[in-house]
Design an enzyme around this catalytic site. Structure first.
Site, PDB file in Angstrom:
ATOM      1  N   CYS A  99       1.080  -1.284   0.570  1.00 19.07           N
ATOM      2  CA  CYS A  99      -0.462   0.493  -0.115  1.00 19.07           C
ATOM      3  C   CYS A  99       0.371   1.443  -0.240  1.00 19.07           C
ATOM      4  O   CYS A  99       1.615   1.204   0.629  1.00 19.07           O
ATOM      5  CB  CYS A  99      -0.943   0.281   0.937  1.00 19.07           C
ATOM      6  SG  CYS A  99      -0.063   0.232   2.579  1.00 19.07           S
ATOM      7  N   GLU A 100       0.565   2.610  -0.937  1.00 17.37           N
ATOM      8  CA  GLU A 100       1.039   3.332  -0.990  1.00 17.37           C
ATOM      9  C   GLU A 100       1.514   4.521   0.288  1.00 17.37           C
ATOM     10  O   GLU A 100       1.729   5.555   0.349  1.00 17.37           O
ATOM     11  CB  GLU A 100       1.442   4.256  -2.056  1.00 17.37           C
ATOM     12  CG  GLU A 100      -0.419   4.909  -2.312  1.00 17.37           C
ATOM     13  CD  GLU A 100      -1.108   5.713  -3.702  1.00 17.37           C
ATOM     14  OE1 GLU A 100      -0.208   5.534  -5.077  1.00 17.37           O
ATOM     15  OE2 GLU A 100      -1.397   6.125  -3.591  1.00 17.37           O
ATOM     16  N   HIS A 101       0.461   3.869   1.688  1.00 17.75           N
ATOM     17  CA  HIS A 101       0.326   4.516   2.349  1.00 17.75           C
ATOM     18  C   HIS A 101       0.848   4.966   4.087  1.00 17.75           C
ATOM     19  O   HIS A 101       1.164   5.595   4.186  1.00 17.75           O
ATOM     20  CB  HIS A 101      -1.376   4.891   2.952  1.00 17.75           C
ATOM     21  CG  HIS A 101      -2.284   4.795   2.147  1.00 17.75           C
ATOM     22  ND1 HIS A 101      -3.247   4.961   1.456  1.00 17.75           N
ATOM     23  CD2 HIS A 101      -2.399   6.563   0.723  1.00 17.75           C
ATOM     24  CE1 HIS A 101      -4.009   5.239   0.548  1.00 17.75           C
ATOM     25  NE2 HIS A 101      -3.309   6.339   0.249  1.00 17.75           N
ATOM     26  N   HIS A 102       1.743   3.214   4.256  1.00 13.84           N
ATOM     27  CA  HIS A 102       1.848   2.880   4.668  1.00 13.84           C
ATOM     28  C   HIS A 102       3.226   2.562   4.585  1.00 13.84           C
ATOM     29  O   HIS A 102       4.032   1.692   5.338  1.00 13.84           O
ATOM     30  CB  HIS A 102       0.773   2.092   5.243  1.00 13.84           C
ATOM     31  CG  HIS A 102      -0.371   2.970   6.004  1.00 13.84           C
ATOM     32  ND1 HIS A 102      -1.297   2.644   5.777  1.00 13.84           N
ATOM     33  CD2 HIS A 102      -0.111   3.962   6.996  1.00 13.84           C
ATOM     34  CE1 HIS A 102      -2.116   3.465   6.280  1.00 13.84           C
ATOM     35  NE2 HIS A 102      -1.704   3.402   7.184  1.00 13.84           N
ATOM     36  N   GLN A 140      -6.311  -0.864  -3.565  1.00  8.77           N
ATOM     37  CA  GLN A 140      -6.684  -1.601  -3.689  1.00  8.77           C
ATOM     38  C   GLN A 140      -7.159  -1.035  -5.648  1.00  8.77           C
ATOM     39  O   GLN A 140      -7.339  -2.027  -6.115  1.00  8.77           O
ATOM     40  CB  GLN A 140      -7.215  -2.251  -2.885  1.00  8.77           C
ATOM     41  CG  GLN A 140      -7.810  -3.334  -3.368  1.00  8.77           C
ATOM     42  CD  GLN A 140      -8.307  -4.121  -2.480  1.00  8.77           C
ATOM     43  OE1 GLN A 140      -8.179  -4.407  -1.133  1.00  8.77           O
ATOM     44  NE2 GLN A 140      -9.554  -4.698  -2.609  1.00  8.77           N
ATOM     45  N   HIS A 168      -4.882  -5.862   4.366  1.00  7.10           N
ATOM     46  CA  HIS A 168      -4.307  -5.312   4.163  1.00  7.10           C
ATOM     47  C   HIS A 168      -3.219  -5.535   5.815  1.00  7.10           C
ATOM     48  O   HIS A 168      -4.155  -5.389   6.648  1.00  7.10           O
ATOM     49  CB  HIS A 168      -4.868  -3.786   3.920  1.00  7.10           C
ATOM     50  CG  HIS A 168      -5.378  -3.524   2.593  1.00  7.10           C
ATOM     51  ND1 HIS A 168      -5.036  -2.468   2.309  1.00  7.10           N
ATOM     52  CD2 HIS A 168      -6.624  -4.574   2.029  1.00  7.10           C
ATOM     53  CE1 HIS A 168      -5.558  -2.961   0.719  1.00  7.10           C
ATOM     54  NE2 HIS A 168      -6.886  -3.633   1.083  1.00  7.10           N
ATOM     55  N   CYS A 170      -1.649  -3.469   6.481  1.00  9.85           N
ATOM     56  CA  CYS A 170      -1.467  -1.815   7.787  1.00  9.85           C
ATOM     57  C   CYS A 170      -3.145  -1.850   8.096  1.00  9.85           C
ATOM     58  O   CYS A 170      -3.224  -0.866   9.439  1.00  9.85           O
ATOM     59  CB  CYS A 170      -1.818  -0.615   6.427  1.00  9.85           C
ATOM     60  SG  CYS A 170      -2.811  -0.781   5.390  1.00  9.85           S
TER      61      CYS A 170
HETATM   62 ZN   LIG Z   1      -1.978   1.243   3.805  1.00 11.65          ZN
END
Ligand SMILES: [Zn+2]
Length: 215
Positions: A99-102, A140, A168, A170
């Site tokens: 995931c590009e956020h975490h 996703q 996920h 995260c």
């Molecule tokens: Zn994430």
């Protein structure tokens, strides 16, 4: 098992499908991982961590190699003219992405269906398309749309359906700590969007037990 739906998006713009990025810079990654270990309060010089920056750099480069894979190159010579016009389905394709956020993994299964329009793609190429998009930093929903849009345009298919089911880390390791939640996203294009019976047939076929299952 809890399943969480992700709202299907309409005609969303798809970014960077061409894969014209550069290979990861291992030298820069190596020194950044050393910095990160220091920032976490670790001692990068201790025995167990001596090779960690090098290993992490290589692992990250591997997991993001989809940036410099070219879809046209991948499909080169794998499209075949055919009169077959029934639905083609490849389901339970395993994938691992981040995931590009975490920068934490999300992983699961992709199910793909399409209605051919005078050409089909070699079946082994579909998991490779999935891999190409999985091995980038992703969300996703975009991952799902990129697979669908790519197949629709490269095959000029009458319709494409893609369903992604993922866990996920995260969500599982931090934050809401929902260990059993599966996020489901879908992208339906062409006949899969306009014809409910086509979409239903696809959804029914991907839910059926696998080959060799008793039921
Ligand atoms: Zn994430």
């Amino acid at each position: 098992m809890a399943k969480q739906g992700i709202r299907r998006r309409g005609q969303q713009q798809v970014e960077d499908v061409s894969g014209n990025g550069r290979p990861a810079d291992l030298g820069v990654l190596h020194s950044l991982v050393t910095e990160m270990l220091l920032a976490l309060g670790e001692k990068p010089g201790r025995n167990g961590l001596l090779k960690t920056p090098e290993r992490v750099a290589k692992a990250l480069a591997f997991m993001t190699q989809g940036y410099h894979r070219d879809i046209d190159h991948l499909l080169n010579g794998a499209l075949f003219p055919i009169e077959y016009d029934e639905m083609v389905i490849v389901k339970d394709i395993d994938f691992f992405s981040m995931c590009e956020h975490h920068l934490l993994p999300f992983y699961g299964k992709v199910h793909v269906g399409y209605l051919p329009n005078k050409k089909v793609v070699g079946l082994s190429k579909i998991p490779r398309i999935v891999d190409t998009f999985a091995r980038r930093l992703q969300v996703q929903e975009r991952f799902t749309v990129q697979i669908a849009e790519t197949l629709k345009s490269k095959l000029n298919a009458h319709g494409v359906g893609v369903v992604v089911e993922a866990r996920h880390l995260c969500m599982m390791m931090r934050g809401v700590e929902k260990q059993n939640t599966i996020a489901v996203s879908s992208s339906m294009l062409g006949a899969f969007r306009s014809q409910p019976q086509t979409r239903l047939e696809f959804l029914k076929l991907i839910r059926r037990g696998s080959v060799g299952d008793s039921d």
